[in-house]
Design a protein around this motif. Structure first.
Motif, short mmCIF file in Angstrom:
data_model
loop_
_atom_site.label_atom_id
_atom_site.label_comp_id
_atom_site.label_asym_id
_atom_site.label_seq_id
_atom_site.Cartn_x
_atom_site.Cartn_y
_atom_site.Cartn_z
N ARG A 80 0.88 -1.16 0.00
CA ARG A 80 0.00 0.00 0.00
C ARG A 80 0.92 1.22 0.00
O ARG A 80 1.71 1.41 0.93
CB ARG A 80 -0.90 0.02 1.24
CG ARG A 80 -1.67 -1.28 1.47
CD ARG A 80 -2.52 -1.71 0.30
NE ARG A 80 -3.20 -2.97 0.55
CZ ARG A 80 -3.75 -3.72 -0.39
NH1 ARG A 80 -3.68 -3.34 -1.67
NH2 ARG A 80 -4.35 -4.85 -0.08
N ARG A 98 -6.84 4.37 -5.92
CA ARG A 98 -8.02 3.90 -5.19
C ARG A 98 -8.15 2.39 -5.28
O ARG A 98 -8.45 1.71 -4.29
CB ARG A 98 -9.28 4.58 -5.73
CG ARG A 98 -9.47 6.01 -5.22
CD ARG A 98 -10.81 6.59 -5.67
NE ARG A 98 -10.81 6.87 -7.11
CZ ARG A 98 -10.38 8.03 -7.64
NH1 ARG A 98 -9.91 8.98 -6.86
NH2 ARG A 98 -10.42 8.22 -8.94
N ILE A 103 -2.69 4.81 0.22
CA ILE A 103 -3.02 5.66 1.36
C ILE A 103 -2.69 7.12 1.08
O ILE A 103 -1.51 7.48 0.98
CB ILE A 103 -2.27 5.17 2.61
CG1 ILE A 103 -2.58 3.69 2.86
CG2 ILE A 103 -2.63 6.01 3.83
CD1 ILE A 103 -1.66 3.02 3.84
N GLU A 114 -2.99 12.93 12.67
CA GLU A 114 -4.25 12.68 12.00
C GLU A 114 -4.03 12.32 10.54
O GLU A 114 -4.72 11.45 9.98
CB GLU A 114 -5.15 13.91 12.12
CG GLU A 114 -5.55 14.24 13.55
CD GLU A 114 -6.31 15.55 13.66
OE1 GLU A 114 -6.62 16.14 12.61
OE2 GLU A 114 -6.57 15.99 14.79
N ARG A 117 -3.06 8.69 10.29
CA ARG A 117 -3.92 7.72 10.94
C ARG A 117 -4.31 6.56 10.01
O ARG A 117 -4.24 5.38 10.42
CB ARG A 117 -5.16 8.41 11.49
CG ARG A 117 -6.21 7.50 12.14
CD ARG A 117 -5.65 6.56 13.18
NE ARG A 117 -4.78 7.23 14.16
CZ ARG A 117 -4.03 6.60 15.05
NH1 ARG A 117 -4.03 5.27 15.08
NH2 ARG A 117 -3.29 7.26 15.89
N PRO A 118 -4.69 6.81 8.73
CA PRO A 118 -5.04 5.68 7.85
C PRO A 118 -3.87 4.73 7.65
O PRO A 118 -4.06 3.51 7.54
CB PRO A 118 -5.45 6.36 6.54
CG PRO A 118 -5.88 7.73 6.94
CD PRO A 118 -4.99 8.11 8.07
N ALA A 119 -2.65 5.26 7.60
CA ALA A 119 -1.48 4.41 7.43
C ALA A 119 -1.25 3.55 8.66
O ALA A 119 -0.94 2.35 8.56
CB ALA A 119 -0.25 5.26 7.14
N GLU A 121 -3.51 2.59 10.80
CA GLU A 121 -4.57 1.59 10.83
C GLU A 121 -4.28 0.45 9.86
O GLU A 121 -4.54 -0.72 10.16
CB GLU A 121 -5.92 2.25 10.53
CG GLU A 121 -6.38 3.19 11.63
CD GLU A 121 -7.64 3.97 11.26
OE1 GLU A 121 -8.06 3.88 10.08
OE2 GLU A 121 -8.20 4.65 12.14
N ALA A 122 -3.76 0.79 8.68
CA ALA A 122 -3.40 -0.24 7.70
C ALA A 122 -2.32 -1.15 8.25
O ALA A 122 -2.38 -2.38 8.11
CB ALA A 122 -2.95 0.40 6.39
N GLU A 127 -1.04 -4.79 7.02
CA GLU A 127 -0.66 -4.42 5.66
C GLU A 127 0.83 -4.10 5.56
O GLU A 127 1.50 -3.77 6.55
CB GLU A 127 -1.46 -3.21 5.19
CG GLU A 127 -2.97 -3.45 5.12
CD GLU A 127 -3.40 -4.22 3.89
OE1 GLU A 127 -2.52 -4.71 3.14
OE2 GLU A 127 -4.62 -4.34 3.67
#
Length: 241
Positions: A80, A98, A103, A114, A117-119, A121-122, A127
Motif C-alpha cells: 500500500r 483507489r 493511502i 491525523e 492515521r489511515p497508514a 490503521e493499515a 498491511e
C-alpha cells in the motif's frame, strides 16, 4: 536478472488484494521491466511474510515507485503506497491509487498524527506500507539520501511494526528527473537491496516528542544510506563516508 529470469516471476508474484486498476498497471509495466531493465533484487528475506511492515526507500526518480512495487511483490507482499493526496485527483492515476488501496496523505491540512492515521490503521491490520521518508527526490548533488521526515517514525512507533530499509540505485538513469519518457536503451541496471529491520523497540513506550521522532527517523535514514553505500561501493568504489 536476465529477461527470462524476470519473466519467470510473472505468475509467482501475489495478485490477491491488488485491485483491478492497480493490477492492470502492474501487468502493463511488468513487460517493460522484463525487457528493458537489468534488475538486481536482494534482501527479500528481511521482509516478513505477514503482519504489518513498513518498507522505507530512498528517492531518486519517478521510476522509484515502480521498482519499489516490484520489490514488494517479489517479496510476496502487496504494498500500500503512502503518497500525496493530489494523486487521487489525477485522471487514471487516481483510479490506480483507489483500486490498490493506497493511502493518501493531505499535506499541511491536518496535524501529522491525523494525516497518518489511515497508514497506522493499515499497518495494525497487517498491511505492507511503502514509503519514501524524504518526501521528495533527494537534493543531494551526489544522490545520497537527505534528512527524512518524521512520518515514517511516527507510523512505526504508533503501530509498533518493523521498518525494513531499502535502497534503490539506477532508477535515476532509467527515468532522470525532469523527463517524462524512460530511457530504455541500452538496458539500465537497477538495484534494489533491503537490510534487516531497523530496531526501534527501545522507543516504543516513549512519548512521541520531536526528539524521539528525530532519533527514530535518523536510524531509518542511516540504515537506508548504509544499504545504498553497499550498492554504490560495489558499482563505483566510492561509498558514503
Amino acid at each position: 536478472m536476465t529477461p527470462l529470469e524476470l519473466a519467470a516471476w510473472t505468475w509467482r508474484m501475489p495478485r490477491r488484494g491488488r485491485g483491478f486498476w492497480f493490477s492492470l498497471a502492474i501487468d502493463v509495466l511488468w513487460p517493460i521491466v522484463v525487457l528493458f531493465v537489468r534488475l538486481n533484487v536482494r534482501g527479500k528475506q528481511h521482509v516478513p511474510g505477514n503482519g504489518g511492515v513498513i518498507l522505507a526507500f530512498n528517492h531518486l526518480s519517478n521510476s522509484d515507485t515502480v521498482a519499489a512495487v516490484v520489490f514488494a511483490l517479489m517479496s510476496n507482499r502487496v504494498p500500500r503506497v503512502l503518497a500525496k493526496a493530489s494523486l487521487w485527483r489525477t485522471p487514471v492515476i487516481g483510479w490506480v491509487m483507489r483500486s490498490g488501496g493506497h493511502i493518501p496523505v493531505e499535506r499541511g491540512s491536518v496535524k501529522a498524527a491525523e494525516a497518518l492515521r489511515p497508514a497506522v490503521e493499515a499497518l495494525q491490520a497487517g498491511e505492507c506500507v511503502m514509503v519514501f521518508p524524504e518526501g521528495t527526490f533527494t537534493n543531494d548533488p551526489d544522490n545520497w539520501p537527505m534528512k527524512g521526515k518524521s512520518g515514517v517514525a511516527r507510523m512505526a512507533l504508533e503501530a509498533r511494526v518493523p521498518v525494513v530499509p531499502v535502497a534503490e540505485w539506477g532508477t535515476q538513469d532509467l527515468l532522470p528527473r525532469g523527463t517524462v519518457l524512460p530511457r530504455l536503451l541500452p538496458r539500465k541496471k537497477v538495484e534494489v537491496v533491503a537490510g534487516a529491520p531497523v530496531d526501534l523497540s527501545d522507543l516504543y513506550d516513549s512519548e512521541l516528542t520531536a526528539e524521539v521522532l528525530d532519533e527514530a527517523t535518523k536510524r531509518v535514514m542511516e540504515a537506508i544510506t548504509t544499504m545504498l553505500s553497499g550498492i554504490r561501493s560495489g558499482r563505483t568504489g566510492s561509498p558514503k563516508a
